[in-house]
Design an enzyme around this catalytic site. Structure first.
Site, short mmCIF file in Angstrom:
data_model
loop_
_atom_site.label_atom_id
_atom_site.label_comp_id
_atom_site.label_asym_id
_atom_site.label_seq_id
_atom_site.Cartn_x
_atom_site.Cartn_y
_atom_site.Cartn_z
N LEU A 83 0.81 -1.21 0.00
CA LEU A 83 0.00 0.00 0.00
C LEU A 83 0.84 1.27 0.00
O LEU A 83 0.72 2.12 -0.86
CB LEU A 83 -0.92 0.02 1.23
CG LEU A 83 -1.94 -1.12 1.34
CD1 LEU A 83 -2.69 -1.04 2.67
CD2 LEU A 83 -2.93 -1.06 0.18
N GLY A 139 5.18 4.26 5.47
CA GLY A 139 5.13 5.34 6.45
C GLY A 139 6.56 5.77 6.72
O GLY A 139 7.50 5.37 6.03
N PHE A 158 8.42 4.85 9.00
CA PHE A 158 9.25 3.75 9.49
C PHE A 158 8.77 2.39 9.02
O PHE A 158 9.22 1.37 9.52
CB PHE A 158 9.27 3.75 11.02
CG PHE A 158 9.73 5.05 11.59
CD1 PHE A 158 11.08 5.33 11.72
CD2 PHE A 158 8.80 6.00 11.99
CE1 PHE A 158 11.50 6.53 12.24
CE2 PHE A 158 9.22 7.21 12.51
CZ PHE A 158 10.57 7.49 12.64
N GLN A 213 6.67 -0.36 6.06
CA GLN A 213 6.00 -0.73 4.81
C GLN A 213 4.61 -1.21 5.20
O GLN A 213 4.47 -1.94 6.18
CB GLN A 213 6.74 -1.87 4.12
CG GLN A 213 8.13 -1.51 3.65
CD GLN A 213 8.88 -2.75 3.12
OE1 GLN A 213 8.38 -3.88 3.18
NE2 GLN A 213 10.08 -2.53 2.63
N LYS A 268 1.64 -4.22 8.81
CA LYS A 268 2.67 -3.18 8.89
C LYS A 268 3.99 -3.87 9.20
O LYS A 268 4.09 -4.61 10.18
CB LYS A 268 2.29 -2.19 9.99
CG LYS A 268 3.11 -0.93 10.02
CD LYS A 268 2.43 0.09 10.94
CE LYS A 268 3.38 1.20 11.32
NZ LYS A 268 2.77 2.18 12.19
N ASP A 328 0.58 12.58 18.20
CA ASP A 328 0.78 12.80 16.76
C ASP A 328 -0.56 12.78 16.02
O ASP A 328 -0.69 12.17 14.96
CB ASP A 328 1.74 11.74 16.20
CG ASP A 328 2.40 12.21 14.90
OD1 ASP A 328 2.39 13.44 14.64
OD2 ASP A 328 2.91 11.36 14.15
N1 ATP Z 1 -4.84 -0.20 9.02
C1 ATP Z 1 -4.54 0.41 7.87
N2 ATP Z 1 -5.36 0.28 6.83
C2 ATP Z 1 -5.05 0.92 5.69
N3 ATP Z 1 -3.98 1.71 5.50
C3 ATP Z 1 -3.15 1.85 6.52
C4 ATP Z 1 -3.38 1.23 7.76
N4 ATP Z 1 -2.40 1.57 8.60
C5 ATP Z 1 -1.60 2.38 7.92
N5 ATP Z 1 -2.03 2.57 6.68
C6 ATP Z 1 -1.40 3.40 5.68
O1 ATP Z 1 -0.03 3.45 5.91
C7 ATP Z 1 0.39 4.77 6.18
C8 ATP Z 1 1.50 4.73 7.18
O2 ATP Z 1 1.04 4.11 8.35
P1 ATP Z 1 1.54 4.55 9.78
O3 ATP Z 1 1.23 5.99 9.94
O4 ATP Z 1 0.98 3.62 10.79
O5 ATP Z 1 3.09 4.31 9.60
P2 ATP Z 1 4.27 5.08 10.23
O6 ATP Z 1 5.53 4.46 9.78
O7 ATP Z 1 4.06 5.17 11.68
O8 ATP Z 1 4.11 6.50 9.56
P3 ATP Z 1 4.38 7.92 10.17
O9 ATP Z 1 5.08 7.72 11.43
O10 ATP Z 1 5.17 8.62 9.14
O11 ATP Z 1 3.01 8.54 10.34
C9 ATP Z 1 -0.85 5.47 6.64
O12 ATP Z 1 -0.79 6.84 6.41
C10 ATP Z 1 -1.91 4.80 5.81
O13 ATP Z 1 -2.01 5.38 4.54
#
Ligand code: ATP
Length: 809
Positions: free
Chosen positions: A28, A31, A33, A35, A56, A158
């Site tokens: 998808l 983020g 940190f 994929q 994730k 956040d």
């Molecule tokens: N449960 C989910 N269903 C659909 N898409 C998701 C889901 N969780 C995350 N995503 C997608 O993945 C992206 C990144 O997820 P997340 O924010 O949890 O990661 P991260 O590495 O913590 O990112 P950041 O810290 O930069 O916000 C989200 O903005 C969203 O588009």
């Protein structure tokens, strides 16, 4: 955290994540940190029965990074199955392919409709309607409610557009718990400053940072109110597609200075809600329940949750009230919003709230939620383990990139937070990489074709941009005591009562802030949207209002001078002197001297306490409120107030009010206060309410008011019975319409009526016809009896005397 670059999983790859098998459907996004993939899981999710999930995958370079991930997973577990939080399914950690780093896999509910930001970008031309804005806000806030309702609360830190996702049924859900923490107390030394500074920089997003996050010198904690600020920015952004501080930056954040664009148009109430949430002083921001109450009001719906802050405060009060049966008077509850009370009336479980002081208790949380919000209660065993195991360190105290030394754990209010568990993942030591049934020999590089979301390429000009956690100039917390910092008293300059009224906040907080304004001499009109109109506010009015709140007496009430000044220096009349002496009757004076001694001791203690605190008045205040729960801010200001000598507050009368009205905290107040002292307070109260009110010196108009008060006071203390008092007024009102107000003052109390047998018959002619017709018979008799003294017939009297006492003649 330096995330190692690793290849993507190909569709069809099968992994084992905890007790689930996950088959990658597609990649998808990435983020900061991670994929993120969609995957097919088996068995299906026990909660939703869905067989589609989000996977994730996070690569962490070391065990430190693992702790961060643990915190995120633990937060998700705590919030599991809340309708407005992305639901946790399973997790797993393993040594990475290269054997150096670790991989963490988290399975969670898949939000099929993508991010809120994607939705907003479909509405660039037709911006969101107010009803849509409110719906998004309501659901997002409900997700945050689940965090703040925990004891101790979890702070998301956040909250932003990018961290709200939309499920396949269209529900808005909060995600990304990687920045979650407990309440962080203000740092005390340079080391702690650096630590907190770094922590904030790495875990929060610049545009959503609150003033207390940026200016650590304010000495304020990072707590739920920091989330409220971020939610204010969030609400602003879903309205206007930009953040309020987009262009103006950090300085504007520090002073909460922003403007509302003219397009699109939203109601004043909605804008006012933004204004309240973006109050510079955290104490003036509403809490999460109050935000949801207001959003629900704007939606014309009943609020889906109960105000747990209020319930806790009430429960606390009930507890205190039961200690002293005579303490039934809880005036502050009159100031709690009607709406909040409606919720409470329907609450059947108030008593059970006594049990939610230990953390975590999701049972209690679930009581605040709707039935359809399933929250899994944490097992008793688990809770006990968390609370008793001293070896479990709080992973929340660790940041994504800063190694946490034990020295810093005390920065967080709750060292033994529910997150303090080391068994979140399957033990890292026993890691086995998830089975991969299909691993492509040469994984494809990440490219734009992999995205099925809104692409970052070909964006329209006014595309709603995603915030990133940057270390730009905006992001650097202001750690120097800049002019802005020293000028921070303006943080309390904004009108706070609206916030309190709208949301059912405590009268004491609002009064305290008034006092604070008075004593610090801060200006009142720095709010960009609403400057205070009442420029005549003064020490007098602040104390008057305070007294009014506590005793229900008039604001123009200077009586405490006469109480204190026993040598009768006040220019009161006989009534005031009588009151002064009555106030010093033996029992009262005993209490009084006891209390005074106690007050002196308190005062000394507070002064010493204050001397040992940092110089900032505001941080003193906040810290004082938190640290010294026994004595409230009112006491503090009393002991430091320049007006205390001339206007002695009835010290302890305020205490019940403080306890009852402070809906946010005041948990352990005054339990040890003696009953004797409380009785004295009540005595003081009752004396106060009868007190002589002199406003001399306060100007023409207040003097007039004071005279009215005097009249009422004198009437209340006169020995005339109530019945006679009423008759007296009736007759005066009837006989003289124009001067009825003056009569009670000018006439002395009437003598008792003459016995009937001594009365002389009065010729009818003596009564004028208009009096005859208008005076009630009773009054007429009384009045005539007085007049007959002049007209008595001596012969008749002698005859009467002889008849009755023949032996004496
Ligand atoms: N449960 C989910 N269903 C659909 N898409 C998701 C889901 N969780 C995350 N995503 C997608 O993945 C992206 C990144 O997820 P997340 O924010 O949890 O990661 P991260 O590495 O913590 O990112 P950041 O810290 O930069 O916000 C989200 O903005 C969203 O588009």
């Amino acid at each position: 955290m330096n995330t190692p670059q690793i290849s993507l999983y190909e569709p069809g790859t099968v992994l084992t994540v905890g007790s689930h098998h996950a088959k990658i459907i597609k990649y998808l996004t990435s983020g900061g940190f991670a994929q993120v993939y969609s995957a097919e899981i088996s068995p299906p999710d026990a909660y939703s029965s869905a067989n589609k999930a989000c996977l994730k995958r996070v690569i962490v370079p070391d065990k430190q990074g693992l702790n961060t991930l643990r915190a995120e997973v633990d937060a998700m577990k705590l919030l599991k199955n809340n309708k407005h939080v992305v639901s946790y399914i399973d997790s797993h950690a393993a040594k990475s392919v290269n054997g150096v780093a670790y991989e963490v896999f988290v399975l969670m509910e898949y939000c099929e409709r993508g991010g809120l930001i994607d939705f907003m970008n479909t509405r660039l031309k037709n911006r969101l309607q107010e009803s849509e804005v409110l719906e998004i806000m309501s659901q997002t806030v409900q997700g945050i409610v689940a965090m703040h309702a925990l004891q101790p609360p979890l702070i998301h830190r956040d909250i932003k557009i990018e961290n709200v996702l939309i499920s396949h049924e269209g529900l808005y859900k909060v995600c990304d718990f990687g920045s979650v923490s407990g309440v962080i107390r203000p740092p005390k030394n340079p080391q702690e400053f650096n630590y907190v500074q770094h922590d904030i920089l790495t875990n929060t997003t610049a545009q959503y940072r609150s003033p207390e996050m940026i200016d650590l010198y304010r000495g304020l904690p990072i707590d739920e109110k920091s989330d409220i600020w971020a939610l204010g920015v969030f609400l602003y952004k879903i309205c206007y597609y930009t953040t309020p501080f987009e262009k103006s930056g950090e300085t504007a954040i520090l002073h909460a200075r922003y403007q509302y664009p003219s397009f699109p148009q939203y109601s004043d109430r909605l804008k006012n809600l933004i204004r309240l949430m973006l109050m510079e002083a955290p104490s003036q921001r509403p809490n999460i329940c109050q935000v949801l109450e207001e959003v629900s009001r704007l939606q014309n719906r009943s609020c889906p949750i109960r105000n747990f802050y209020l319930l806790r405060a009430m429960n606390q009060n009930a507890h205190l009230a039961s200690e002293s049966t005579s303490m039934a008077y809880i005036p502050a509850q009159q100031h709690i919003s009607q709406h909040s009370f409606q919720n409470i009336k329907g609450m059947t479980n108030i008593v059970s709230l006594t049990n939610i002081k230990t953390a975590p208790n999701l049972d209690s949380v679930s009581k605040f939620m709707n039935n359809n919000d399933r929250i899994e209660p944490m097992s008793q065993l688990h809770t006990q383990k968390l609370q008793t195991d001293p070896n479990i360190l709080n992973p929340l105290t660790k940041t994504k990139s800063v190694p946490l030394s034990d020295d810093f754990t005390s920065l967080y209010y709750k060292e033994l937070h529910p997150f303090q568990k080391s068994h979140t993942f399957k033990s890292v030591e026993s890691f086995q990489s998830p089975q991969r049934k299909y691993i492509p020999s040469s994984p494809p590089p990440i490219n734009s074709n992999n995205y099925d979301r809104v692409s970052t390429i070909n964006r329209p000009n006014n595309y709603v941009d995603s915030e990133t956690q940057t270390l730009d100039s905006m992001a650097t917390p202001n750690l120097k005591p800049s002019p802005i910092t020293t000028n921070k008293t303006t943080s309390f300059s904004k009108e706070s009562t609206v916030a309190e009224n709208v949301t059912g906040g405590s009268i004491v907080r609002s009064l305290s802030s008034k006092l604070k304004r008075v004593i610090t001499g801060e200006s009142r009109s720095s709010s960009p949207t609403k400057s205070r109109q009442n420029t005549g506010d003064s020490i007098r009015s602040a104390f008057g209002i305070l007294r009014h709140g506590f005793t229900g007496s008039s604001i123009n009430n200077n009586r405490s001078t006469s109480f204190d000044n026993n040598n009768g220096n006040n220019n009161g009349n006989s009534v005031s002197r009588r009151l002064t002496s009555s106030s010093s009757n033996p029992p009262s004076s005993n209490f009084s001297s006891d209390t005074k001694r106690q007050e002196e001791l308190d005062k000394k203690r507070k002064l010493e306490h204050r001397r040992s605190m940092p110089p900032s008045i505001l941080s003193d205040f906040d810290q004082h409120e938190r640290n010294n729960s026994r004595t409230g801010s009112r006491d503090y200001y009393r002991s430091h107030s320049p007006v205390k000598k001339s206007q002695t507050m009835p010290t302890t009368t305020a205490r019940p009010t403080l306890k009852s009205s402070n809906s946010d905290i005041n948990v352990n107040q005054d339990k040890k206060e003696s009953i004797q002292r409380r009785v004295h307070n009540l005595l003081n109260n009752s004396e106060d309410s009868l007190g002589y009110k002199s406003a001399s010196g306060y100007g023409k108009y207040t003097d007039t008011e004071a005279e009215k008060s005097n009249r009422q006071s004198s009437v209340r203390i006169t020995p005339i019975s109530e019945e006679r008092f009423n008759n007296y007024h009736t007759s005066n009102a009837m006989s003289d319409h124009t001067s009825s107000n003056d009569k009670p003052k000018s006439r002395p109390p009437r003598p008792p009526p003459k016995p009937l047998h001594l009365r002389t018959k009065i010729p009818n002619t003596r009564c004028s016809s208009h009096l005859q017709s208008r005076r009630p018979p009773e009054e007429r008799i009384s009045s005539e009896a007085t007049e007959t003294i002049v007209d008595v017939n001596v012969d008749d009297l002698e005859a009467d005397f002889r008849k009755r006492f023949p032996s004496k003649v």
